[in-house]
Design a protein around this motif. Structure first.
Motif, mmCIF file in Angstrom:
data_model
loop_
_atom_site.group_PDB
_atom_site.id
_atom_site.type_symbol
_atom_site.label_atom_id
_atom_site.label_comp_id
_atom_site.label_asym_id
_atom_site.label_seq_id
_atom_site.Cartn_x
_atom_site.Cartn_y
_atom_site.Cartn_z
ATOM 1 N N ILE A 43 2.075 10.564 2.901
ATOM 2 C CA ILE A 43 2.046 9.077 2.453
ATOM 3 C C ILE A 43 1.389 8.423 3.456
ATOM 4 C CG2 ILE A 43 3.442 7.115 2.348
ATOM 5 C CD1 ILE A 43 5.918 9.103 1.554
ATOM 6 N N PHE A 44 1.205 8.646 4.679
ATOM 7 C CA PHE A 44 0.514 7.965 5.702
ATOM 8 C C PHE A 44 -1.134 7.966 5.442
ATOM 9 C CE2 PHE A 44 -1.978 8.572 9.820
ATOM 10 C CZ PHE A 44 -1.958 7.095 10.075
ATOM 11 N N MET A 45 -1.348 9.498 5.024
ATOM 12 C CA MET A 45 -2.671 9.793 4.983
ATOM 13 C C MET A 45 -3.356 9.103 3.787
ATOM 14 S SD MET A 45 -3.594 11.457 7.766
ATOM 15 C CE MET A 45 -5.171 11.989 7.253
ATOM 16 N N LEU A 46 -2.485 9.062 2.695
ATOM 17 C CA LEU A 46 -2.941 8.226 1.391
ATOM 18 C C LEU A 46 -2.942 6.926 1.671
ATOM 19 C CD1 LEU A 46 -0.940 10.676 -1.006
ATOM 20 C CD2 LEU A 46 -3.435 10.570 -0.836
ATOM 21 N N VAL A 47 -1.987 6.253 2.415
ATOM 22 C CA VAL A 47 -1.863 4.884 2.465
ATOM 23 C C VAL A 47 -3.000 4.467 3.456
ATOM 24 C CG1 VAL A 47 -0.936 2.877 3.687
ATOM 25 C CG2 VAL A 47 0.519 4.635 2.377
ATOM 26 N N LYS A 48 -3.604 5.319 4.232
ATOM 27 C CA LYS A 48 -4.731 4.994 5.266
ATOM 28 C C LYS A 48 -6.115 4.808 4.532
ATOM 29 C CE LYS A 48 -5.737 5.679 10.047
ATOM 30 N NZ LYS A 48 -5.874 4.538 10.471
ATOM 31 N N GLN A 49 -6.012 5.647 3.196
ATOM 32 C CA GLN A 49 -7.228 5.342 2.674
ATOM 33 C C GLN A 49 -7.235 4.008 1.827
ATOM 34 O OE1 GLN A 49 -7.168 8.431 -0.351
ATOM 35 N NE2 GLN A 49 -7.335 10.295 1.284
ATOM 36 N N LYS A 50 -6.079 3.205 1.440
ATOM 37 C CA LYS A 50 -6.089 2.054 1.173
ATOM 38 C C LYS A 50 -5.981 1.015 1.965
ATOM 39 C CE LYS A 50 -3.208 3.734 -2.884
ATOM 40 N NZ LYS A 50 -4.337 3.510 -3.774
ATOM 41 N N ALA A 51 -5.420 1.192 3.179
ATOM 42 C CA ALA A 51 -5.235 0.349 4.307
ATOM 43 C C ALA A 51 -5.792 0.822 5.796
ATOM 44 C CB ALA A 51 -3.858 -0.343 4.253
ATOM 45 N N PRO A 52 -7.009 1.085 5.776
ATOM 46 C CA PRO A 52 -7.378 1.836 7.136
ATOM 47 C C PRO A 52 -6.848 1.404 8.539
ATOM 48 C CG PRO A 52 -9.065 1.269 5.990
ATOM 49 C CD PRO A 52 -8.158 0.427 5.196
ATOM 50 N N ASP A 53 -6.334 0.069 8.476
ATOM 51 C CA ASP A 53 -5.803 -0.246 10.042
ATOM 52 C C ASP A 53 -4.118 0.169 9.947
ATOM 53 O OD1 ASP A 53 -8.301 -1.232 10.393
ATOM 54 O OD2 ASP A 53 -7.684 -3.242 9.864
ATOM 55 N N ALA A 90 0.885 -1.227 0.070
ATOM 56 C CA ALA A 90 -0.156 0.142 -0.157
ATOM 57 C C ALA A 90 0.700 1.278 0.234
ATOM 58 C CB ALA A 90 -0.908 -0.007 1.105
ATOM 59 N N THR A 91 1.878 1.297 0.678
ATOM 60 C CA THR A 91 2.883 2.377 0.650
ATOM 61 C C THR A 91 3.549 2.461 -0.486
ATOM 62 O OG1 THR A 91 3.437 2.026 3.209
ATOM 63 C CG2 THR A 91 4.991 3.355 2.171
ATOM 64 N N LEU A 92 3.892 1.584 -1.004
ATOM 65 C CA LEU A 92 4.559 1.710 -2.223
ATOM 66 C C LEU A 92 3.756 2.081 -3.615
ATOM 67 C CD1 LEU A 92 6.881 -1.558 -2.301
ATOM 68 C CD2 LEU A 92 7.793 0.930 -2.857
ATOM 69 N N ARG A 93 2.342 1.566 -3.332
ATOM 70 C CA ARG A 93 1.373 2.138 -4.459
ATOM 71 C C ARG A 93 1.177 3.447 -4.268
ATOM 72 N NH1 ARG A 93 -1.122 -1.583 -7.667
ATOM 73 N NH2 ARG A 93 -0.917 -3.893 -6.929
ATOM 74 N N VAL A 94 1.070 3.995 -3.108
ATOM 75 C CA VAL A 94 1.033 5.690 -2.912
ATOM 76 C C VAL A 94 2.203 6.213 -3.549
ATOM 77 C CG1 VAL A 94 1.024 7.352 -1.049
ATOM 78 C CG2 VAL A 94 -0.537 5.333 -1.110
ATOM 79 N N LEU A 95 3.375 5.814 -3.262
ATOM 80 C CA LEU A 95 4.559 6.451 -3.645
ATOM 81 C C LEU A 95 4.622 6.393 -5.253
ATOM 82 C CD1 LEU A 95 7.245 5.066 -1.180
ATOM 83 C CD2 LEU A 95 6.540 7.431 -1.468
ATOM 84 N N LEU A 96 4.165 5.263 -5.906
ATOM 85 C CA LEU A 96 4.144 5.050 -7.095
ATOM 86 C C LEU A 96 3.063 6.183 -7.922
ATOM 87 C CD1 LEU A 96 4.787 1.463 -7.828
ATOM 88 C CD2 LEU A 96 6.246 3.183 -8.538
ATOM 89 N N GLU A 97 1.877 5.935 -7.407
ATOM 90 C CA GLU A 97 0.674 7.096 -7.886
ATOM 91 C C GLU A 97 1.071 8.517 -7.763
ATOM 92 O OE1 GLU A 97 -2.418 5.579 -5.332
ATOM 93 O OE2 GLU A 97 -2.489 3.637 -6.495
ATOM 94 N N ASN A 98 1.971 8.915 -7.061
ATOM 95 C CA ASN A 98 2.333 10.274 -6.635
ATOM 96 C C ASN A 98 4.037 10.330 -6.728
ATOM 97 O OD1 ASN A 98 -0.167 11.351 -5.176
ATOM 98 N ND2 ASN A 98 0.193 9.275 -4.455
ATOM 99 N N GLU A 99 4.448 9.946 -7.851
ATOM 100 C CA GLU A 99 5.928 9.703 -7.840
ATOM 101 C C GLU A 99 6.379 11.187 -7.932
ATOM 102 O OE1 GLU A 99 9.033 7.152 -10.404
ATOM 103 O OE2 GLU A 99 7.038 6.690 -10.635
#
Length: 152
Positions: free
Chosen positions: A43-53, A25-34
């Motif tokens: 990054i945390f706020m965007l990852v939280k949308q993909k993996a709420p826990d 999930a972290t890598l996907r956020v980094l790739l989507e916002n390269e």
């Protein structure tokens, strides 16, 4: 994006790490916002949308691991906020940054120092493995708002 994720997964496995759902999930956020040079908190706020826990500490540990494995690089532009970007596989310092002191905008420009690096290595018998260059100034939008002409 899947191809790059697979490549990073192989790199993690080669170092005896797994691509956990949190890391993915972290890598996907980094790739989507390269191009965005996101902070850990962004990054945390965007990852939280993909993996709420997911927790902030997990994101920090993932970023630290990715830096340690030279997949991403931690950047500091003098504003007290660490930002992250992917490292180039073939050339670790493939661009430089222009930073606007007024609005905080960040722009990338191509690496301008290859010839200088070669000269420094040759003349000083010094093996350069990396360099970082940031140019501080004012972007064209801020200059226009202030009524300045570019280049002045």
């Amino acid at each position: 994006m899947q191809e790059r994720l697979d490549q990073i997964k192989k790199q993690l496995h080669a170092e005896n790490f797994k691509l956990t759902p949190q890391r993915e999930a972290t890598l996907r956020v980094l790739l989507e916002n390269e191009e965005a040079h996101l902070s850990a908190e962004e990054i945390f706020m965007l990852v939280k949308q993909k993996a709420p826990d997911i927790g902030l500490a997990t994101v920090y540990r993932t970023l630290d691991l990715l830096c340690e494995l030279k997949i991403i690089e931690k950047l500091n532009f003098g504003d007290g906020v660490a930002r992250y970007e992917f490292r180039s596989e073939d050339h670790p310092h493939h661009h430089h940054h222009l930073i606007c002191l007024k609005c905080g905008s960040l722009f990338e420009i191509e690496d301008l120092l290859d010839d200088l690096e070669e000269r420094v290595e040759r003349d000083h018998k010094f093996k350069i493995v990396d360099h970082r260059v940031s140019f501080l100034g004012y972007c064209s939008s801020c200059l226009a708002k202030e009524g300045h002409k570019e280049g002045n």
